[in-house]
Design a protein around this motif. Structure first.
Motif, PDB file in Angstrom:
ATOM      1  N   LEU A 161      -0.181  -3.891   9.943  1.00 56.92           N
ATOM      2  CA  LEU A 161      -0.948  -3.816   8.706  1.00 56.92           C
ATOM      3  C   LEU A 161      -1.235  -5.202   8.113  1.00 56.92           C
ATOM      4  N   ALA A 162      -0.745  -6.243   8.727  1.00 56.91           N
ATOM      5  CA  ALA A 162      -1.041  -7.608   8.294  1.00 56.91           C
ATOM      6  C   ALA A 162      -1.976  -8.278   9.297  1.00 56.91           C
ATOM      7  N   GLY A 197       2.972   6.210  -5.524  1.00 62.09           N
ATOM      8  CA  GLY A 197       2.594   6.338  -6.925  1.00 62.09           C
ATOM      9  C   GLY A 197       1.417   7.263  -7.175  1.00 62.09           C
ATOM     10  N   GLY A 198       0.734   7.689  -6.103  1.00 63.37           N
ATOM     11  CA  GLY A 198      -0.396   8.589  -6.256  1.00 63.37           C
ATOM     12  C   GLY A 198      -1.686   7.908  -6.657  1.00 63.37           C
ATOM     13  N   THR A 199      -1.798   6.591  -6.434  1.00 67.87           N
ATOM     14  CA  THR A 199      -2.984   5.848  -6.856  1.00 67.87           C
ATOM     15  C   THR A 199      -3.821   5.339  -5.688  1.00 67.87           C
ATOM     16  N   VAL A 227       0.826  -1.198   0.000  1.00 69.54           N
ATOM     17  CA  VAL A 227       0.000   0.000   0.000  1.00 69.54           C
ATOM     18  C   VAL A 227       0.870   1.261   0.000  1.00 69.54           C
ATOM     19  N   ASP A 228       2.053   1.200   0.597  1.00 71.29           N
ATOM     20  CA  ASP A 228       2.950   2.360   0.567  1.00 71.29           C
ATOM     21  C   ASP A 228       3.345   2.706  -0.861  1.00 71.29           C
ATOM     22  N   THR A 229       3.519   1.686  -1.693  1.00 71.97           N
ATOM     23  CA  THR A 229       3.885   1.964  -3.090  1.00 71.97           C
ATOM     24  C   THR A 229       2.723   2.618  -3.842  1.00 71.97           C
TER      25      THR A 229
END
Length: 329
Positions: free
Chosen positions: A122-123, A48-50, A42-44
């Motif tokens: 987060l898991a 990435g702005g998505t 989710v950090d990526t």
């Protein structure tokens, strides 16, 4: 402090490690010296702005850091300087220091290392809400975990076993991963790459559940696996959508839900932290109690120095590291 910064949304090549001013704890906040923080998919999406919720730029990404409280803002009670905590901050974790709302910090058990706590963040909370809240899990029910070798998959298998599932079934892309998921808590393994998956998955699940089908499916994949798992549900079964790692976002024909009396629900864990913080605190209290009782364990992890954040995120995206990736400032 040293921190990973994002000045423009885009690929992980955009991130840089820079020297930033030390943050200051405001009212209701604590300042944490970060000991470890997990690299999350989710950090990526945020980088990435998505992602659904995007911070103003520039920003420091990173959810769920673990560390030690070094300062307390006005109005904070229940924490003291020196407490070890897991902070479910939405951003800011990829740094030496991080500010987080005190309401979203959870004191760590003495026996839980900070790196292990970061690997669980987060898991295990996602898995707990998928099972307990969205799936309404009850002891004695069977659970199928799609994407079982991922962080949330590992956590879901551990929790389902600890909470009294009758059968924990792991969905994997290859039977070469069977031993790994069995060690993580799976009673049975089903293969998600067999031909005619719509029928073959149902047949595998029925074989593992004495012909009944599975009570709960926790789905991190979407795509064809979702379509097939829907057919593998038992009467009154529940499927919880957590993500779409397979790429395709599936759709459901409502008449099929009606005929089998089955349910499909979704989980967005960030909403619970904002809307139902007391339930999130209940979640972590149970997760940490299960850890202290020896009934669950942190996932295997591999550490990267924070200075190698690009490498850590790259390894996450290309799946070159099977363990949970944790960054150490």
């Amino acid at each position: 402090m040293k921190a990973v910064t994002v000045r423009e949304f885009g690929p992980i090549a955009n991130v840089a490690v820079e020297t930033m001013p030390d943050p200051v704890a405001g009212p209701g906040e604590v300042l944490i010296r970060v000991a470890a923080v997990a690299a999350n998919f989710v950090d990526t999406l945020v980088i990435g702005g998505t992602y659904q919720f995007l911070p103003e730029r520039p920003f420091v990404p990173g959810k769920g850091p673990a560390g030690t409280v070094v300062a307390i803002g006005a109005g904070v009670t229940g924490f003291a300087v020196g407490d070890r905590v897991l902070a479910m901050a939405e951003i800011g974790g990829y740094a030496e220091l991080c500010v987080a709302p005190a309401a979203q910090c959870y004191r760590l058990p003495d026996g839980l290392a900070s790196a292990d706590a970061a690997a669980m963040s987060l898991a295990y909370d996602t898995a707990w809400f998928a099972l307990r809240e969205r799936g309404r899990f009850a002891a004695g029910e069977s659970v199928l975990v799609l994407g079982a070798t991922g962080a949330v998959g590992f956590a879901t298998m551990q929790l389902a076993r600890a909470l009294g599932a009758s059968r924990v079934i792991a969905g994997v892309s290859s039977l070469a991963k069977a031993q790994t998921v069995r060690e993580a808590g799976a009673d049975a393994v089903v293969e998600l790459t067999r031909p005619d998956l719509r029928d073959s998955l149902r047949d595998q699940v029925r074989a593992a559940t004495e012909g009944k089908g599975v009570d709960i499916v926790i789905d991190m994949l979407g795509g064809d696996a979702f379509d097939a798992a829907l057919r593998a549900l038992a009467w009154k079964g529940r499927l919880v959508v957590v993500g779409f790692a397979a790429g395709r976002i599936p759709s459901v024909k409502a008449n099929y839900l009606l005929v089998k009396n089955i349910e499909v629900s979704g989980l967005q864990i960030s909403d619970y932290r904002k809307r139902m913080p007391a339930l999130v605190r209940e979640c972590f209290a149970e997760v940490f109690a299960l850890f202290e009782a020896g009934r669950i364990k942190p996932p295997p992890s591999r550490s990267f120095p924070l200075a190698q954040a690009r490498d850590a995120l790259g390894a996450l995206l290309d799946r070159s590291v099977p363990e949970r990736i944790v960054m150490i400032p």
